[in-house]
Design a protein around this motif. Sequence first.
Motif, PDB file in Angstrom:
ATOM      1  N   HIS A  93     -24.950  10.416  65.144  1.00  0.00           N
ATOM      2  CA  HIS A  93     -24.185   9.670  66.156  1.00  0.00           C
ATOM      3  C   HIS A  93     -24.962   9.487  67.459  1.00  0.00           C
ATOM      4  O   HIS A  93     -24.530   8.731  68.330  1.00  0.00           O
ATOM      5  CB  HIS A  93     -22.854  10.368  66.441  1.00  0.00           C
ATOM      6  N   ALA A  94     -26.095  10.174  67.584  1.00  0.00           N
ATOM      7  CA  ALA A  94     -26.872  10.099  68.821  1.00  0.00           C
ATOM      8  C   ALA A  94     -28.320  10.455  68.527  1.00  0.00           C
ATOM      9  O   ALA A  94     -28.619  11.147  67.540  1.00  0.00           O
ATOM     10  CB  ALA A  94     -26.297  11.057  69.867  1.00  0.00           C
ATOM     11  N   LEU A  95     -29.201   9.980  69.408  1.00  0.00           N
ATOM     12  CA  LEU A  95     -30.618  10.342  69.283  1.00  0.00           C
ATOM     13  C   LEU A  95     -31.298  10.295  70.626  1.00  0.00           C
ATOM     14  O   LEU A  95     -30.778   9.738  71.585  1.00  0.00           O
ATOM     15  CB  LEU A  95     -31.336   9.468  68.262  1.00  0.00           C
ATOM     16  N   VAL A  96     -32.469  10.908  70.669  1.00  0.00           N
ATOM     17  CA  VAL A  96     -33.304  10.928  71.860  1.00  0.00           C
ATOM     18  C   VAL A  96     -34.611  10.232  71.510  1.00  0.00           C
ATOM     19  O   VAL A  96     -35.217  10.523  70.473  1.00  0.00           O
ATOM     20  CB  VAL A  96     -33.582  12.373  72.332  1.00  0.00           C
ATOM     21  N   LEU A  97     -35.024   9.304  72.371  1.00  0.00           N
ATOM     22  CA  LEU A  97     -36.293   8.600  72.200  1.00  0.00           C
ATOM     23  C   LEU A  97     -37.210   8.948  73.360  1.00  0.00           C
ATOM     24  O   LEU A  97     -36.741   9.167  74.477  1.00  0.00           O
ATOM     25  CB  LEU A  97     -36.080   7.081  72.187  1.00  0.00           C
ATOM     26  N   GLN A  98     -38.500   8.951  73.090  1.00  0.00           N
ATOM     27  CA  GLN A  98     -39.503   9.106  74.133  1.00  0.00           C
ATOM     28  C   GLN A  98     -40.318   7.818  74.145  1.00  0.00           C
ATOM     29  O   GLN A  98     -40.953   7.482  73.146  1.00  0.00           O
ATOM     30  CB  GLN A  98     -40.396  10.305  73.838  1.00  0.00           C
TER      31      GLN A  98
END
Length: 165
Positions: free
Chosen positions: A70-75
């Motif tokens: 349901h969510a993610l972190v991108l760099q």
Amino acid sequence: MFTKWFSKKKQEKEAVLIAPLTGRAVPLESVPDPVFSQKIAGDGIAIEPTQGKLVSPVNGKVGHIFHTAHALVLQSEEGLELLIHIGLDTVKLNGQGFTPHVKAGDEVKAGDVLIEFDLQALEQAGYKTVTPVLITNLDKVEQKQFMVGNSVTAGSDKIMELVLK
């Protein structure tokens, strides 16, 4: 031989984020969850999606994807950390209705599909689908401009223009 020396002003580094979803871009303050509306988790915008496909708003790398998808972190390549949270309280679905297309460590280009989700199922189950798109490391941002109030198309329309430190 004559040599000219130039004192060059530090180049401003810019970053542009494109829409990760098709829908309506709205101010973060309008999200009915204080963690997002009060900018506790970061600053940015939110999108009220009309389609269930999340694409990367930047070139970069997947830093983390929640096991529930349901969510993610991108760099980003510029060093920005982005948190994208599909809907509100959707963690309670335990991954039902979410299909991830990436995993942590994957390199992504702007426009690459990250997660597909069943928008109608989320709405029918009573979940708000407004999706915050946050910059979590604002210490790297000198100036920011958010484009809200308009319909946006995933993978093409700008949603943020940033000048980085």
